[in-house]
Design a protein around this motif. Sequence first.
Motif, PDB file in Angstrom:
ATOM      1  N   ASP A 118     105.427  -1.253  45.114  1.00 26.45           N
ATOM      2  CA  ASP A 118     106.344  -0.977  43.292  1.00 26.45           C
ATOM      3  C   ASP A 118     107.758  -0.879  43.234  1.00 26.45           C
ATOM      4  OD1 ASP A 118     107.723   1.118  45.447  1.00 26.45           O
ATOM      5  OD2 ASP A 118     106.783   2.882  44.348  1.00 26.45           O
TER       6      ASP A 118
ATOM      7  N   LYS B  30     110.246   1.165  44.172  1.00 26.49           N
ATOM      8  CA  LYS B  30     111.418   1.396  44.455  1.00 26.49           C
ATOM      9  C   LYS B  30     110.926   0.966  46.278  1.00 26.49           C
ATOM     10  CE  LYS B  30     112.374   6.420  45.383  1.00 26.49           C
ATOM     11  NZ  LYS B  30     112.068   7.465  45.289  1.00 26.49           N
TER      12      LYS B  30
ATOM     13  N   ARG C 146     108.277   0.951  48.107  1.00 25.74           N
ATOM     14  CA  ARG C 146     107.312   1.631  48.560  1.00 25.74           C
ATOM     15  C   ARG C 146     106.170   0.732  48.773  1.00 25.74           C
ATOM     16  NH1 ARG C 146     107.189   6.779  45.872  1.00 25.74           N
ATOM     17  NH2 ARG C 146     106.826   5.549  44.660  1.00 25.74           N
TER      18      ARG C 146
ATOM     19  N   ASP D 297      99.633   5.603  48.244  1.00 26.87           N
ATOM     20  CA  ASP D 297     100.164   5.649  49.426  1.00 26.87           C
ATOM     21  C   ASP D 297      98.719   5.143  50.250  1.00 26.87           C
ATOM     22  OD1 ASP D 297     100.408   6.928  52.045  1.00 26.87           O
ATOM     23  OD2 ASP D 297     102.310   7.196  51.384  1.00 26.87           O
TER      24      ASP D 297
ATOM     25  N   LEU E 276     101.677   6.175  43.978  1.00 23.51           N
ATOM     26  CA  LEU E 276     103.055   5.873  43.996  1.00 23.51           C
ATOM     27  C   LEU E 276     104.250   4.671  42.873  1.00 23.51           C
ATOM     28  CD1 LEU E 276     103.390   4.308  47.241  1.00 23.51           C
ATOM     29  CD2 LEU E 276     103.729   6.346  46.572  1.00 23.51           C
ATOM     30  N   GLY E 277     103.157   3.710  41.830  1.00 20.99           N
ATOM     31  CA  GLY E 277     103.491   2.992  41.091  1.00 20.99           C
ATOM     32  C   GLY E 277     102.483   2.473  40.109  1.00 20.99           C
TER      33      GLY E 277
ATOM     34  N   SER F 151     107.018  -0.259  37.853  1.00 27.27           N
ATOM     35  CA  SER F 151     107.640   1.280  37.916  1.00 27.27           C
ATOM     36  C   SER F 151     106.874   2.063  38.684  1.00 27.27           C
ATOM     37  CB  SER F 151     106.787   1.636  37.121  1.00 27.27           C
ATOM     38  OG  SER F 151     105.163   1.623  36.507  1.00 27.27           O
ATOM     39  N   TYR F 152     107.625   3.456  38.840  1.00 26.58           N
ATOM     40  CA  TYR F 152     107.181   4.179  40.244  1.00 26.58           C
ATOM     41  C   TYR F 152     107.316   5.189  39.757  1.00 26.58           C
ATOM     42  CZ  TYR F 152     112.513   4.708  41.479  1.00 26.58           C
ATOM     43  OH  TYR F 152     113.503   5.161  41.437  1.00 26.58           O
ATOM     44  N   LEU F 153     106.793   6.410  40.852  1.00 27.96           N
ATOM     45  CA  LEU F 153     106.257   8.345  39.909  1.00 27.96           C
ATOM     46  C   LEU F 153     107.389   8.654  41.238  1.00 27.96           C
ATOM     47  CD1 LEU F 153     105.646   9.801  38.288  1.00 27.96           C
ATOM     48  CD2 LEU F 153     103.865  10.210  40.298  1.00 27.96           C
ATOM     49  N   ASP F 154     108.571   9.192  40.707  1.00 27.52           N
ATOM     50  CA  ASP F 154     109.750   9.708  41.996  1.00 27.52           C
ATOM     51  C   ASP F 154     109.210  10.956  42.265  1.00 27.52           C
ATOM     52  OD1 ASP F 154     111.922   8.997  43.348  1.00 27.52           O
ATOM     53  OD2 ASP F 154     113.140  10.281  42.353  1.00 27.52           O
ATOM     54  N   SER F 155     108.849  11.540  41.240  1.00 23.33           N
ATOM     55  CA  SER F 155     108.814  13.078  40.995  1.00 23.33           C
ATOM     56  C   SER F 155     107.531  13.840  40.047  1.00 23.33           C
ATOM     57  CB  SER F 155     109.454  14.055  41.203  1.00 23.33           C
ATOM     58  OG  SER F 155     110.596  14.556  40.154  1.00 23.33           O
ATOM     59  N   TRP F 156     107.013  14.619  40.470  1.00 21.88           N
ATOM     60  CA  TRP F 156     106.148  15.533  39.478  1.00 21.88           C
ATOM     61  C   TRP F 156     106.443  16.665  39.409  1.00 21.88           C
ATOM     62  CZ3 TRP F 156     101.180  17.867  40.822  1.00 21.88           C
ATOM     63  CH2 TRP F 156     101.078  17.505  41.531  1.00 21.88           C
TER      64      TRP F 156
END
Length: 102
Positions: free
Chosen positions: A29, A31, A33, A59, A66-67, A87-92
Amino acid sequence: MTVGPPGTGTREKDREDSDARVIAPNQKDAKGRVGVAVTYDDPTLPKGSAGFGGYFVFDPVTYRFLGFRDTRTSGDGAARKTYTQLSYLDSWAVVDKVKQRP
């Protein structure tokens, strides 16, 4: 079946549907990962079109999202360029009401 990077992943077809999902391991992603990417061929697109092009990256152990990875093109002829959008998902978070901030 073959396994590889986007465009050469494992292809699975449903017996009932005409869509095909592609699984591509070892994809990153934005980031950095590493995860398992999943995409599909959209059955609503005209025959001969390039397909969806987007990959959802998860993951490989927890299957947490993850993204997103997408391949795009711009221009035409000699000026045509292909690039990868990540793109990536950092937090939610979860909230109780619309427009409420966590």
